[in-house]
Design a protein around this motif. Structure first.
Motif, PDB file in Angstrom:
ATOM      1  N   THR A  44       0.983  -1.205  -0.136  1.00 22.02           N
ATOM      2  CA  THR A  44      -0.138   0.067   0.135  1.00 22.02           C
ATOM      3  C   THR A  44       0.895   1.181   0.030  1.00 22.02           C
ATOM      4  O   THR A  44       0.650   2.248  -0.714  1.00 22.02           O
ATOM      5  CB  THR A  44      -1.120  -0.066   1.317  1.00 22.02           C
ATOM      6  N   ARG A  45       1.953   1.249   0.794  1.00 24.35           N
ATOM      7  CA  ARG A  45       2.845   2.352   0.785  1.00 24.35           C
ATOM      8  C   ARG A  45       3.478   2.834  -0.539  1.00 24.35           C
ATOM      9  O   ARG A  45       3.705   3.734  -1.072  1.00 24.35           O
ATOM     10  CB  ARG A  45       4.058   2.166   1.649  1.00 24.35           C
TER      11      ARG A  45
ATOM     12  N   GLY B 100      -2.337   5.209  -7.466  1.00 25.58           N
ATOM     13  CA  GLY B 100      -2.591   3.727  -7.531  1.00 25.58           C
ATOM     14  C   GLY B 100      -3.831   3.399  -6.364  1.00 25.58           C
ATOM     15  O   GLY B 100      -4.611   2.428  -6.701  1.00 25.58           O
ATOM     16  N   LEU B 101      -3.749   3.884  -5.171  1.00 23.78           N
ATOM     17  CA  LEU B 101      -4.862   3.722  -4.112  1.00 23.78           C
ATOM     18  C   LEU B 101      -6.213   4.251  -4.567  1.00 23.78           C
ATOM     19  O   LEU B 101      -7.113   3.426  -4.225  1.00 23.78           O
ATOM     20  CB  LEU B 101      -4.632   4.491  -2.842  1.00 23.78           C
ATOM     21  N   ARG B 102      -6.378   5.202  -5.331  1.00 21.25           N
ATOM     22  CA  ARG B 102      -7.391   5.709  -5.765  1.00 21.25           C
ATOM     23  C   ARG B 102      -8.274   4.727  -6.819  1.00 21.25           C
ATOM     24  O   ARG B 102      -9.281   4.184  -6.758  1.00 21.25           O
ATOM     25  CB  ARG B 102      -7.608   7.016  -6.508  1.00 21.25           C
TER      26      ARG B 102
ATOM     27  N   GLY C  27      -5.372   2.234   7.806  1.00 26.87           N
ATOM     28  CA  GLY C  27      -4.627   1.405   8.302  1.00 26.87           C
ATOM     29  C   GLY C  27      -3.607   0.359   7.801  1.00 26.87           C
ATOM     30  O   GLY C  27      -3.040  -0.430   8.314  1.00 26.87           O
ATOM     31  N   TYR C  28      -3.370   0.716   6.557  1.00 28.70           N
ATOM     32  CA  TYR C  28      -2.217  -0.046   5.564  1.00 28.70           C
ATOM     33  C   TYR C  28      -1.141   0.861   5.492  1.00 28.70           C
ATOM     34  O   TYR C  28      -0.596   0.628   4.266  1.00 28.70           O
ATOM     35  CB  TYR C  28      -2.864  -0.582   4.362  1.00 28.70           C
ATOM     36  N   GLY C  29      -1.338   2.192   5.832  1.00 26.05           N
ATOM     37  CA  GLY C  29      -0.269   3.071   5.621  1.00 26.05           C
ATOM     38  C   GLY C  29       0.737   2.913   6.641  1.00 26.05           C
ATOM     39  O   GLY C  29       1.982   2.802   6.573  1.00 26.05           O
ATOM     40  N   LEU C  30       0.221   3.431   7.897  1.00 29.07           N
ATOM     41  CA  LEU C  30       0.869   3.451   9.210  1.00 29.07           C
ATOM     42  C   LEU C  30       1.947   4.467   9.193  1.00 29.07           C
ATOM     43  O   LEU C  30       2.864   4.450  10.360  1.00 29.07           O
ATOM     44  CB  LEU C  30       1.353   1.949   9.679  1.00 29.07           C
TER      45      LEU C  30
ATOM     46  N   GLU D 162      -1.566   6.980   5.188  1.00 26.87           N
ATOM     47  CA  GLU D 162      -2.746   6.975   6.045  1.00 26.87           C
ATOM     48  C   GLU D 162      -3.852   8.165   5.462  1.00 26.87           C
ATOM     49  O   GLU D 162      -5.008   7.726   5.057  1.00 26.87           O
ATOM     50  CB  GLU D 162      -2.465   7.362   7.450  1.00 26.87           C
ATOM     51  N   LEU D 163      -3.335   9.104   5.165  1.00 25.48           N
ATOM     52  CA  LEU D 163      -3.907  10.391   4.681  1.00 25.48           C
ATOM     53  C   LEU D 163      -4.338   9.970   3.176  1.00 25.48           C
ATOM     54  O   LEU D 163      -5.494  10.428   2.896  1.00 25.48           O
ATOM     55  CB  LEU D 163      -3.449  11.955   4.935  1.00 25.48           C
ATOM     56  N   ALA D 164      -3.679   9.465   2.391  1.00 27.08           N
ATOM     57  CA  ALA D 164      -3.878   9.093   0.914  1.00 27.08           C
ATOM     58  C   ALA D 164      -4.896   7.853   1.134  1.00 27.08           C
ATOM     59  O   ALA D 164      -5.960   8.038  -0.029  1.00 27.08           O
ATOM     60  CB  ALA D 164      -2.590   8.713   0.129  1.00 27.08           C
TER      61      ALA D 164
END
Ligand code: NIG
Ligand code: FE
Length: 412
Positions: free
Chosen positions: A122-123, A129-131, A154-157, A162-164
């Protein structure tokens, strides 16, 4: 982007089924109270439901009206998925195979896999990519009748990811929940120091995007004291509170949720009789995630005991790549009836009006009644109870959001 059609008439439906009344959350015998109209129509205008009734009582309609033929179909409210982790990159199919060979979820997590392997992917995905990932997963959910969804971070940490994640959920029309306290990221070796970082560096911005905060209160994740500190700060920042609790062990999630006035405590596979009684006597909704229990081969939550004791319960998928790779609320309803011993009526209320209550939207979502948002699922069955009966079935015919058809598999 979905545009509301001005007026939509869904006509000649075999049934319209909706949780009765206007109250939320529903508890006890009210959970079984489904209002049914046969040989029915639903008239939507400006994105809301204007009228529901028998075909024989349909008044002549002037002006432009888009018509949808509901012959042989049953309409239920658009489904509300109040607990998902749909914003993730990559997958965990390799771990799935290891678990099939006997490895446990907690062992994989402790060895640096599990949630942390999704954190790495996820990072690396970036905002765009997340969108794209959220849009893709949201499309999967829609085909199973989900018209409203919550999505957790919760998969950025770390701050930016996290904000993305929260932004990506919001951009797709979802309801973002900040799950900063999901796992300890590799940069930290101390949970209290990580919570200090979350509260100082991430919370101020997260609170501007998210509606709620969530924590994984569990052996190997965060303890009750750490969860309390995180949640209390989040409440002061204006966020509603949710907890992942009693998934593997009873570690104090229910007492903490009740004391802090949380919106929900979710999972409950390990909840014993005392916890069930405490939850039932409170205003906290218990969110049941039977697809996760099934996927991990864990005991099912004590749903029947909770409902019989008067608890407010909701059902959700927990859609995520590790513990519940399942986007289907109809399948969750089947599990509710076959594994949790709930009636189809109780399952329907739990993933419509009660799930909307968890998301603070029960005044306008979760029912087919005048004034509610025009979110409908047309099932390819003349009896709405096929929702739970058709195990893993291809039964969603058409999905309507705010009075516009957003998905339909067309008529043969
Ligand atoms: O609700 N238990 C904690 N979090 C998720 C699973 C996340 C994952 O395994 O990626 C859950 O089951
Ligand atoms: Fe979850």
């Amino acid at each position: 982007m979905t545009v509301s059609s001005d007026r939509l008439l869904v006509r000649d439906l075999a049934q319209v089924a909706s949780p009765a009344g206007r109250e939320a959350p529903l508890r006890g015998s009210a959970l079984r109270d489904v209002e049914m109209v046969e040989d029915a129509y639903v008239l939507c205008a400006g994105g809301s439901i204007e009228a529901v009734g028998r075909m024989r009582d349909l008044p002549p309609l002037d002006g432009d009206v888009v018509e949808l033929d509901g012959t042989g179909l049953a309409a239920i409210p658009g489904l509300v998925d109040c607990h998902t982790h749909l914003c993730f990159a990559g997958d965990r199919v390799g771990e799935f195979a290891l678990r099939a060979g006997g490895a446990t979820y907690e062992e994989l997590h402790a060895a640096g896999g599990g949630i942390l392997s999704t954190v790495r992917a996820t990072r690396a995905a970036g905002g765009e990519g997340l969108r794209r990932a959220v849009e893709r997963h949201r499309g999967w959910m829609r085909r199973f009748g989900t018209t409203t969804f919550e999505g957790k971070s919760g998969y950025g940490l770390d701050r930016d990811t996290e904000l993305a994640q929260l932004e990506a959920v919001k951009a797709a029309g979802g309801i973002p929940t900040w799950l900063g306290a999901h796992a300890l990221p590799p940069e930290f070796d101390d949970r209290d120091a990580y919570i200090d970082f979350l509260l100082a560096d991430v919370l101020p911005a997260a609170a501007r995007i998210a509606e709620a905060a969530d924590v994984f209160l569990e052996r190997g994740a965060f303890d009750a004291g750490q969860s309390r500190r995180y949640l209390e700060a989040c409440a002061r920042a204006g966020l509603a509170l949710r907890l992942h609790g009693d998934q593997f062990t009873e570690s104090g999630a229910i007492p903490l949720a009740v004391e802090l006035g949380a919106r929900s405590v979710d999972h409950l596979e390990a909840t014993g009789p005392e916890g069930a009684r405490a939850l039932a006597a409170s205003d906290v909704t218990g969110v049941l995630l039977p697809a996760s229990a099934l996927f991990l081969g864990r005991p099912m939550p004590p749903a029947r005991e909770l409902v019989d004791a008067g608890a407010a319960v909701a059902l959700a998928t927990d859609f995520n790549p590790g513990s519940a790779f399942c986007e289907s609320l109809p399948l969750v309803c089947s599990l509710a009836c076959t594994q949790l011993r709930l009636a189809p009526e109780e399952a329907l209320a739990a993933c419509t009006v009660n799930a909307a209550h968890v998301l603070v939207r029960a005044d306008r979502m979760g029912r087919i009644a005048p004034g509610y948002q025009a979110d409908l699922v047309l099932l390819d069955a003349a009896d709405w109870r096929h929702l739970a009966y058709h195990l893993g079935g291809d039964l969603v015919h058409t999905v309507v959001e705010r009075g516009a058809t957003v998905w339909s598999r067309g008529r043969a």
